[in-house]
Design an enzyme around this catalytic site. Structure first.
Site, PDB file in Angstrom:
ATOM      1  N   SER A   1     -31.261 -20.795  29.529  1.00 32.44           N
ATOM      2  CA  SER A   1     -31.900 -20.001  28.474  1.00 32.44           C
ATOM      3  C   SER A   1     -31.916 -20.625  27.081  1.00 32.44           C
ATOM      4  CB  SER A   1     -31.272 -18.612  28.397  1.00 32.44           C
ATOM      5  OG  SER A   1     -31.757 -17.808  29.443  1.00 32.44           O
TER       6      SER A   1
ATOM      7  N   LYS B   1     -35.238 -20.967  25.343  1.00 29.65           N
ATOM      8  CA  LYS B   1     -35.871 -19.940  24.516  1.00 29.65           C
ATOM      9  C   LYS B   1     -35.885 -20.306  23.031  1.00 29.65           C
ATOM     10  CE  LYS B   1     -34.980 -16.065  27.670  1.00 29.65           C
ATOM     11  NZ  LYS B   1     -34.071 -16.509  28.729  1.00 29.65           N
TER      12      LYS B   1
ATOM     13  N   SER C   1     -31.492 -12.471  25.635  1.00 30.13           N
ATOM     14  CA  SER C   1     -32.081 -13.459  26.546  1.00 30.13           C
ATOM     15  C   SER C   1     -33.092 -12.861  27.515  1.00 30.13           C
ATOM     16  CB  SER C   1     -30.972 -14.187  27.311  1.00 30.13           C
ATOM     17  OG  SER C   1     -31.345 -15.504  27.610  1.00 30.13           O
TER      18      SER C   1
ATOM     19  N   LYS D   1     -27.805 -20.172  20.815  1.00 32.17           N
ATOM     20  CA  LYS D   1     -28.312 -19.544  22.047  1.00 32.17           C
ATOM     21  C   LYS D   1     -27.442 -19.978  23.215  1.00 32.17           C
ATOM     22  CE  LYS D   1     -31.191 -17.061  24.409  1.00 32.17           C
ATOM     23  NZ  LYS D   1     -30.028 -16.727  25.283  1.00 32.17           N
TER      24      LYS D   1
END
Length: 205
Positions: free
Chosen positions: A14, A17, A72, A185
């Protein structure tokens, strides 16, 4: 500066992202309304991160970004991609173009969420290039550093839903809190293991 295996390609999960958010912010108005399609909602792996969206739900680009960066949401990543480029594949083209523009030479993206992809990989060095650009964007930095945000109403949450940042280094109440950390993140896939990007400021650096 420290690096280890900086040019070795890995599955990103993730942290992908971060690039998705940067491309979205550079290509549309944050007050635009995003309609979640059936594909955006259900074209995700079972048990993967989502925010309970249903097809037909509408949220602003801004709210979708908060949902994507704080908890997420893969549904939000898909919906944003379709909103910006008309299709997920079209958006992926924009992602790879942006990565190349930033100087990334050893990375390739298959989807906006970071879920498993046959040719989705990134190096730590390229992720640093992407993240430097991302956190130089004031809007993205503000979103990614937010601890909690209430989103607009959806079918499952007519009163709105509050999302909280999953990056534990940012949370003053967490045992892993790091005061210099400003944004970042997290990611996890079985194939990727744990992945992490963190942006910090300390002593002017």
């Amino acid at each position: 500066l420290y690096e280890k295996n900086a040019d070795q390609a890995y599955y990103p999960a993730s942290i992908t992202k971060i690039l998705t958010a940067l491309v979205v912010i550079e290509n549309c108005d944050l007050d635009d309304m995003v309609t979640f399609s059936y594909n955006a909602v259900y074209n995700v792996e079972a048990g993967s991160s989502n925010m309970g969206a249903l097809d037909g739900d509408q949220l602003s680009v801004r709210d979708c970004l908060y949902g994507m960066m704080l908890v997420s949401s893969n549904q939000a990543a898909n919906a944003l991609a379709e909103h910006v480029a008309g299709s997920i594949s079209g958006f992926v083209d924009l992602m790879n173009e942006k990565a190349a523009e930033l100087g990334c030479e050893e990375s390739h993206f298959d989807n906006p969420s970071g879920l498993n992809g046959d040719t989705q990989y990134v190096t730590a060095y390229d992720m640093a290039l992407i993240s430097r650009a991302a956190y130089s964007n004031e809007t993205l930095l503000e979103i990614s550093s937010t601890l909690s945000r209430k989103l607009g109403p959806t079918a499952n949450y007519p009163g709105g839903i509050t999302v909280e940042n999953e990056h534990r280094l940012l949370n003053p109440n967490d045992e892993f809190y790091y005061s210099a950390a400003k944004a970042g993140k997290t990611g996890y896939l079985q194939a990727a293991g744990n992945t992490l990007v963190t942006y910090a400021e300390q002593d002017g650096r």
